[in-house]
Design a protein around this motif. Structure first.
Motif, PDB file in Angstrom:
ATOM      1  N   UNK A  76       0.834  -1.206   0.000  1.00 53.01           N
ATOM      2  CA  UNK A  76       0.000   0.000   0.000  1.00 53.01           C
ATOM      3  C   UNK A  76       0.865   1.250   0.000  1.00 53.01           C
ATOM      4  N   UNK A  77       0.307   2.322  -0.549  1.00 49.75           N
ATOM      5  CA  UNK A  77       0.937   3.637  -0.508  1.00 49.75           C
ATOM      6  C   UNK A  77      -0.114   4.678  -0.164  1.00 49.75           C
ATOM      7  N   UNK A  78       0.287   5.648   0.630  1.00 46.46           N
ATOM      8  CA  UNK A  78      -0.565   6.789   0.946  1.00 46.46           C
ATOM      9  C   UNK A  78      -0.003   8.021   0.254  1.00 46.46           C
ATOM     10  N   UNK A  79      -0.844   8.685  -0.511  1.00 52.26           N
ATOM     11  CA  UNK A  79      -0.447   9.915  -1.175  1.00 52.26           C
ATOM     12  C   UNK A  79      -1.306  11.048  -0.643  1.00 52.26           C
ATOM     13  N   UNK A  80      -0.653  12.004   0.018  1.00 48.49           N
ATOM     14  CA  UNK A  80      -1.337  13.178   0.544  1.00 48.49           C
ATOM     15  C   UNK A  80      -1.043  14.326  -0.401  1.00 48.49           C
ATOM     16  N   UNK A  81      -2.067  14.828  -1.068  1.00 49.06           N
ATOM     17  CA  UNK A  81      -1.905  15.908  -2.036  1.00 49.06           C
ATOM     18  C   UNK A  81      -2.359  17.222  -1.410  1.00 49.06           C
ATOM     19  N   UNK A  82      -1.402  18.124  -1.221  1.00 44.29           N
ATOM     20  CA  UNK A  82      -1.692  19.400  -0.587  1.00 44.29           C
ATOM     21  C   UNK A  82      -2.235  20.424  -1.584  1.00 44.29           C
ATOM     22  N   UNK A  83      -1.837  20.292  -2.851  1.00 39.83           N
ATOM     23  CA  UNK A  83      -2.189  21.302  -3.832  1.00 39.83           C
ATOM     24  C   UNK A  83      -1.099  22.359  -3.910  1.00 39.83           C
ATOM     25  N   UNK A  84      -1.241  23.319  -4.817  1.00 38.19           N
ATOM     26  CA  UNK A  84      -0.206  24.354  -4.970  1.00 38.19           C
ATOM     27  C   UNK A  84      -0.158  25.288  -3.771  1.00 38.19           C
ATOM     28  N   UNK A  85       1.003  25.898  -3.568  1.00 37.68           N
ATOM     29  CA  UNK A  85       1.129  26.909  -2.527  1.00 37.68           C
ATOM     30  C   UNK A  85       1.413  26.366  -1.149  1.00 37.68           C
ATOM     31  N   UNK A  86       2.004  25.164  -1.054  1.00 34.30           N
ATOM     32  CA  UNK A  86       2.368  24.596   0.241  1.00 34.30           C
ATOM     33  C   UNK A  86       3.879  24.390   0.299  1.00 34.30           C
ATOM     34  N   UNK A  87       4.412  24.344   1.517  1.00 28.10           N
ATOM     35  CA  UNK A  87       5.797  23.988   1.727  1.00 28.10           C
ATOM     36  C   UNK A  87       5.877  23.079   2.940  1.00 28.10           C
ATOM     37  N   UNK A  88       6.998  22.388   3.093  1.00 25.15           N
ATOM     38  CA  UNK A  88       7.097  21.406   4.170  1.00 25.15           C
ATOM     39  C   UNK A  88       8.495  21.386   4.748  1.00 25.15           C
ATOM     40  N   UNK A  89       8.574  20.954   5.994  1.00 29.68           N
ATOM     41  CA  UNK A  89       9.837  20.588   6.625  1.00 29.68           C
ATOM     42  C   UNK A  89       9.791  19.084   6.828  1.00 29.68           C
ATOM     43  N   UNK A  90      10.870  18.404   6.484  1.00 29.04           N
ATOM     44  CA  UNK A  90      10.842  16.954   6.574  1.00 29.04           C
ATOM     45  C   UNK A  90      12.234  16.387   6.785  1.00 29.04           C
ATOM     46  N   UNK A  91      12.272  15.179   7.371  1.00 24.74           N
ATOM     47  CA  UNK A  91      13.514  14.417   7.504  1.00 24.74           C
ATOM     48  C   UNK A  91      13.585  13.312   6.463  1.00 24.74           C
TER      49      UNK A  91
END
Length: 228
Positions: free
Chosen positions: A27-42
């Protein structure tokens, strides 16, 4: 990737899909935020702070041995900038929680809970067979802009809430050695300056993460009744 489960709020949508790979249905989960988002991630893909229109949490087989995990994630991911994570935990058994506009998705595997500060040279005890996965991946969507410092603070809050949940369920550790996190926020708008657990939005992040991770940890504790 065609999602068979969809939900969420604002511009955010979450899709669950499946593929056949290495003789397993994954399985895979895809979370689509749409345009105009940014993220902090490891995460390996999209790590650091930068634009993100999606976050992917993809399941792989236990004993995963590919030497090109970044390329593998990009094969599975949609176009555009985003965050990609891998896990051997059951993505089908993901948990979700929301609090005051904050949404959280978590996949929880706890084969070897690990204390962050451990003596040098002392291996973690093997608490379960090797075929059982052990990673906690957490994706958080916050519907307000945050400064860079607040994003860093939010990651701290996510980690603290995760650890609180694990200890409450009875797992002896602060997490696992391979945990990954992503916090996504809109790029534009008045910026929140704080993301700690006593700030308005940090408190919401903490409660939602705590709920999602605690549910996932309880599922893991009762894994004998799950098909994994």
């Amino acid at each position: 990737m065609q999602p068979d489960v969809r939900g969420g709020s604002r511009e955010v949508s979450l899709g669950l899909s499946h593929r056949e790979e290495d003789g397993a249905r994954l399985a895979s989960l895809l979370w689509e935020f749409g345009p105009g988002w940014r993220a902090i991630s490891s995460a390996m893909v999209g790590g650091g702070i930068g634009p993100a229109v999606w976050a992917l949490n993809a399941q792989v087989v236990g004993g995963y041995s590919r030497m090109d995990p970044v390329d593998h994630l990009l094969e599975l991911a949609p176009p555009g900038p985003g965050v990609g994570m891998l896990t051997a935990a059951s993505v089908d058994h993901f948990t979700r929680a929301a609090d005051g506009g904050v949404e959280v998705m978590a996949t929880v595997g706890l084969r070897v809970p690990t204390w962050a500060a451990a003596p040098e040279g002392v291996p973690d005890p093997e608490l379960a067979p090797m075929y059982l996965p052990g990673t906690i991946n957490i994706v958080v969507a916050v519907p307000v802009a945050m400064s860079d410092a607040a994003l860093v603070n939010a990651v701290m809050t996510v980690t603290e809430a995760k650890t609180q949940a694990l200890l409450e369920v009875g797992f002896p550790g602060t997490g696992t050695a391979s945990d990954a996190v992503c916090v996504a926020v809109p790029e534009h708008g008045p910026e929140e300056l704080f993301g700690g657990p006593r700030s308005t939005w940090g408190a919401r992040v903490a409660r939602a993460v705590h709920t999602a991770v605690r549910q996932g940890a309880q599922q893991w504790a009762n894994r004998d009744v799950l098909t994994t």
